[in-house]
Scaffold this active site. Structure first.
Site, PDB file in Angstrom:
ATOM      1  N   TYR A   1      -1.878  11.115   2.828  1.00  0.00           N
ATOM      2  CA  TYR A   1      -2.764  11.494   1.727  1.00  0.00           C
ATOM      3  C   TYR A   1      -2.780  13.004   1.544  1.00  0.00           C
ATOM      4  CZ  TYR A   1      -4.580   6.723   1.901  1.00  0.00           C
ATOM      5  OH  TYR A   1      -4.688   5.361   1.859  1.00  0.00           O
TER       6      TYR A   1
ATOM      7  N   ASP B   1       0.848  -1.185   0.000  1.00  0.00           N
ATOM      8  CA  ASP B   1       0.000   0.000   0.000  1.00  0.00           C
ATOM      9  C   ASP B   1       0.892   1.246   0.000  1.00  0.00           C
ATOM     10  OD1 ASP B   1      -3.012   0.857   0.460  1.00  0.00           O
ATOM     11  OD2 ASP B   1      -1.883   1.973   1.953  1.00  0.00           O
TER      12      ASP B   1
ATOM     13  N   HIS C   1      -7.087  -6.734  -1.343  1.00  0.00           N
ATOM     14  CA  HIS C   1      -5.977  -5.788  -1.191  1.00  0.00           C
ATOM     15  C   HIS C   1      -5.023  -6.214  -0.082  1.00  0.00           C
ATOM     16  CE1 HIS C   1      -3.948  -1.895  -0.935  1.00  0.00           C
ATOM     17  NE2 HIS C   1      -4.225  -1.865   0.360  1.00  0.00           N
TER      18      HIS C   1
END
Length: 281
Positions: free
Chosen positions: A206, A104, A260
């Site tokens: 982010y 990730d 994922h």
């Protein structure tokens, strides 16, 4: 040394709690988690790598622990700072060269390390995350932009914390379990994110991201890339285009049926791939 052994890594004025396993004189492998994982995501891989003779260390990344939470707002979470963290960890451990594994967001850092500091890496292994340039190239020719739409929400101020932690983290837990993460791991990660400041630190990655972060160069070090078609966020177009951005030895493995969360749901297969990759150079 079992994977539950805790060490502290000092880099850039921050202290990173970490899980460590394996002989201290073994070749170093740093394992980097993503959002909203903990270092515990790598427990099976730590044990497997230790059994193969490697010194495996999984740090809690920048922002996730109070001792690794820098001042300075979102600029403190830009990709160069995240890369410097890992280089600093290796220096703390007394290693000039090492291997890195990332999942990730940890995968994005691993790609950046391999692109900008190939002389420091023996190998790189990335789980789930395509090469950032492959992601950029896929935005106009696939559903990748739609798959990545959550990124804009996570980058908003304050609102993501309020939503994800509503009901004691019930929304975040539902999101994780709904995307295929086992419930016990979801409980572990939600508990970690409920610690004061932890979710804001994790979301700082982010909020600090910039389009230029996708403009990484090609990778020349031996590379393993592991991807799953069941990943809702990272699609096949970007995954397949990743090969065009690796000039060194490259291996692409597809784990059918996996979500994922490959480290947590396919631990045995992933560990075998990592051990094989590390021993193949």
């Amino acid at each position: 040394m079992p994977a539950g052994s805790t060490v502290e890594l000092h880099a850039g004025g921050l202290t990173f709690p970490a899980l460590a396993a394996g002989p201290e004189d073994g070749e170093l492998v740093l394992l980097l988690h993503g959002f909203p994982q903990t270092a515990g995501a790598w427990r099976p891989q730590l044990d497997g790598l230790a059994a193969a003779g490697y010194r495996a260390v999984a740090p809690t990344q920048r922002g996730y622990a109070a001792s690794a939470r820098p001042p300075g707002g979102r600029r403190a979470y830009r990709l160069p700072a995240l890369v410097d963290d890992v280089l600093g960890m290796a220096r703390h451990l007394g290693r000039d060269r090492f291997s890195v594994v990332g999942h990730d967001w940890g995968g994005a850092v691993a790609w950046a390390l391999a692109a900008h500091h190939p002389e420091r890496l023996r190998t790189v292994a990335v789980v789930s995350t395509p090469h950032p340039r492959a992601v950029r190239e896929s935005l106009g020719r696939s559903l990748q932009a739609l798959r990545s739409s959550y990124v804009g929400f996570f980058a908003l101020p304050a609102l993501p914390e309020a939503v994800l932690l509503a009901g004691g983290g019930a929304v975040l837990r539902r999101m994780l379990v709904g995307s295929g993460l086992p419930a016990d791991r979801a409980d572990e990660y939600v508990a970690a994110m409920r610690e004061p400041g932890a979710l804001s630190g994790a979301l700082g990655w982010y909020r600090a991201a910039r389009p230029g972060d996708l403009a990484l160069g090609d990778v020349s070090v031996p590379t393993l890339y592991v991807w799953s078609p069941g990943d809702p966020a990272l699609g096949g177009t970007a995954a397949r285009r990743t090969a065009a951005h690796v000039t060194g030895p490259y291996r692409f493995e597809v784990l059918e049926g996996a979500p994922h969360w490959i480290p947590e749901t396919r631990p045995g297969e992933l560990t075998r791939l990592l051990v094989d990759h590390l021993g193949s150079r």
